[in-house]
Design a protein around this motif. Sequence first.
Motif, short mmCIF file in Angstrom:
data_model
loop_
_atom_site.label_atom_id
_atom_site.label_comp_id
_atom_site.label_asym_id
_atom_site.label_seq_id
_atom_site.Cartn_x
_atom_site.Cartn_y
_atom_site.Cartn_z
N PHE A 131 0.88 -1.17 0.00
CA PHE A 131 0.00 0.00 0.00
C PHE A 131 0.92 1.22 0.00
CE2 PHE A 131 -3.16 2.98 1.75
CZ PHE A 131 -4.28 2.62 1.02
N GLU A 132 1.44 1.55 -1.20
CA GLU A 132 2.54 2.51 -1.25
C GLU A 132 2.58 3.26 -2.58
OE1 GLU A 132 5.12 -0.68 -0.43
OE2 GLU A 132 5.83 -0.90 -2.49
N ALA A 133 3.29 4.40 -2.57
CA ALA A 133 3.54 5.18 -3.78
C ALA A 133 4.96 4.86 -4.24
CB ALA A 133 3.39 6.66 -3.49
N ARG A 134 5.10 4.31 -5.45
CA ARG A 134 6.42 3.90 -5.95
C ARG A 134 6.94 4.90 -6.98
NH1 ARG A 134 5.58 -2.67 -6.75
NH2 ARG A 134 5.08 -3.12 -4.55
N TYR A 135 8.20 5.30 -6.79
CA TYR A 135 8.88 6.25 -7.67
C TYR A 135 9.95 5.52 -8.47
CZ TYR A 135 6.88 9.92 -4.65
OH TYR A 135 6.02 10.73 -3.95
N ASP A 136 9.99 5.79 -9.78
CA ASP A 136 11.07 5.24 -10.60
C ASP A 136 12.38 5.96 -10.31
OD1 ASP A 136 9.43 3.40 -11.84
OD2 ASP A 136 8.90 4.75 -13.48
N ALA A 137 12.29 7.23 -9.92
CA ALA A 137 13.47 8.04 -9.60
C ALA A 137 13.02 9.14 -8.64
CB ALA A 137 14.08 8.64 -10.87
N PRO A 138 13.95 9.69 -7.85
CA PRO A 138 13.58 10.78 -6.94
C PRO A 138 12.96 11.94 -7.70
CG PRO A 138 15.77 9.94 -6.41
CD PRO A 138 15.36 9.28 -7.70
N GLY A 139 11.81 12.40 -7.24
CA GLY A 139 11.13 13.52 -7.87
C GLY A 139 10.24 13.16 -9.03
N ALA A 140 10.25 11.90 -9.45
CA ALA A 140 9.40 11.48 -10.56
C ALA A 140 7.94 11.39 -10.10
CB ALA A 140 9.85 10.13 -11.09
N VAL A 141 7.03 11.30 -11.05
CA VAL A 141 5.61 11.11 -10.72
C VAL A 141 5.42 9.65 -10.30
CG1 VAL A 141 3.25 11.15 -11.60
CG2 VAL A 141 4.89 12.91 -12.31
N PRO A 142 4.90 9.40 -9.11
CA PRO A 142 4.83 8.02 -8.62
C PRO A 142 3.60 7.26 -9.13
CG PRO A 142 3.98 9.48 -6.95
CD PRO A 142 4.45 10.36 -8.09
N THR A 143 3.65 5.96 -8.95
CA THR A 143 2.52 5.08 -9.21
C THR A 143 2.12 4.43 -7.88
OG1 THR A 143 3.14 4.59 -11.50
CG2 THR A 143 1.73 2.99 -10.39
N VAL A 144 0.86 4.54 -7.54
CA VAL A 144 0.37 3.90 -6.32
C VAL A 144 0.13 2.43 -6.60
CG1 VAL A 144 -1.60 3.73 -4.75
CG2 VAL A 144 -0.61 5.97 -5.29
N VAL A 145 0.69 1.58 -5.75
CA VAL A 145 0.55 0.13 -5.90
C VAL A 145 -0.15 -0.42 -4.65
CG1 VAL A 145 1.75 -2.07 -6.19
CG2 VAL A 145 2.63 0.00 -7.31
N VAL A 146 -1.25 -1.12 -4.88
CA VAL A 146 -1.99 -1.79 -3.80
C VAL A 146 -2.13 -3.25 -4.16
CG1 VAL A 146 -4.08 -1.84 -2.41
CG2 VAL A 146 -3.26 0.35 -3.32
N THR A 147 -1.61 -4.11 -3.30
CA THR A 147 -1.68 -5.55 -3.52
C THR A 147 -2.34 -6.21 -2.31
OG1 THR A 147 0.31 -5.57 -4.89
CG2 THR A 147 -0.35 -7.67 -3.91
N ALA A 148 -3.26 -7.12 -2.56
CA ALA A 148 -3.94 -7.81 -1.47
C ALA A 148 -4.22 -9.26 -1.86
CB ALA A 148 -5.25 -7.11 -1.11
N ARG A 149 -4.06 -10.15 -0.89
CA ARG A 149 -4.45 -11.55 -1.08
C ARG A 149 -5.79 -11.77 -0.39
NH1 ARG A 149 -1.82 -16.63 2.00
NH2 ARG A 149 -2.97 -15.57 3.65
N ALA A 150 -6.75 -12.33 -1.13
CA ALA A 150 -8.06 -12.62 -0.57
C ALA A 150 -8.26 -14.14 -0.54
CB ALA A 150 -9.15 -11.96 -1.39
N ARG A 151 -8.83 -14.62 0.56
CA ARG A 151 -9.14 -16.04 0.69
C ARG A 151 -10.56 -16.20 1.21
NH1 ARG A 151 -5.21 -19.63 3.99
NH2 ARG A 151 -5.71 -18.10 5.61
#
Length: 204
Positions: A131-151
Amino acid sequence: MIRSSIKLATAAAGVMAVAGCALLSTPDPVQTYRFGGPAAASAAVEGQAGLRQVNLRRVQFPEAVEGDKILGVTGTETAYIAGARWVSPASDLYMESLENAFAGQATRVRLIGPRELIRGERSLDVDVRAFEARYDAPGAVPTVVVTARARLLALPDRTVAAERTFTVQQPASANRVSAIVDAFDIATRDLNTQIVAWTDANAG
């Protein structure tokens, strides 16, 4: 000697005054945000009595993001986004958003929240892995990534009836806190819609 003593006393008073100012200085303001949106209206479903009842267990979050801080990741480096906090712990906001999604979108199941003392026929476990904002490089526009396992577990023996891992990646529109928060909101809604549809399809 007297003159020297006065100088020392004046210097000491100046140091104390500076220290006092430091102690009384106003901290940088922190803006609070939320995601998941307001409570949704319940879906109009015929034959409510025939719905499969599913118990939702408390959603698990990684320790680094279960609180009110917003995590940013650049390669192997992590840091919390300065000046911004969730209005409540992220794990609480997500639980609320998931319950609202089921209330507004589910057509075959009735979700039973952790506060309800009702035993359903299935149990839904959701374990959020990212549940995080991932940057390819410092100052770049990030992509929010949310991963969940459901059972989905069959009760009472808790055998696994179905299991799936969901990942949503939502690019922010800019490297601004408000844009990043919007990306978290969109990603969370997308994830919840997928989990509701999957649960509807597999709860039977």
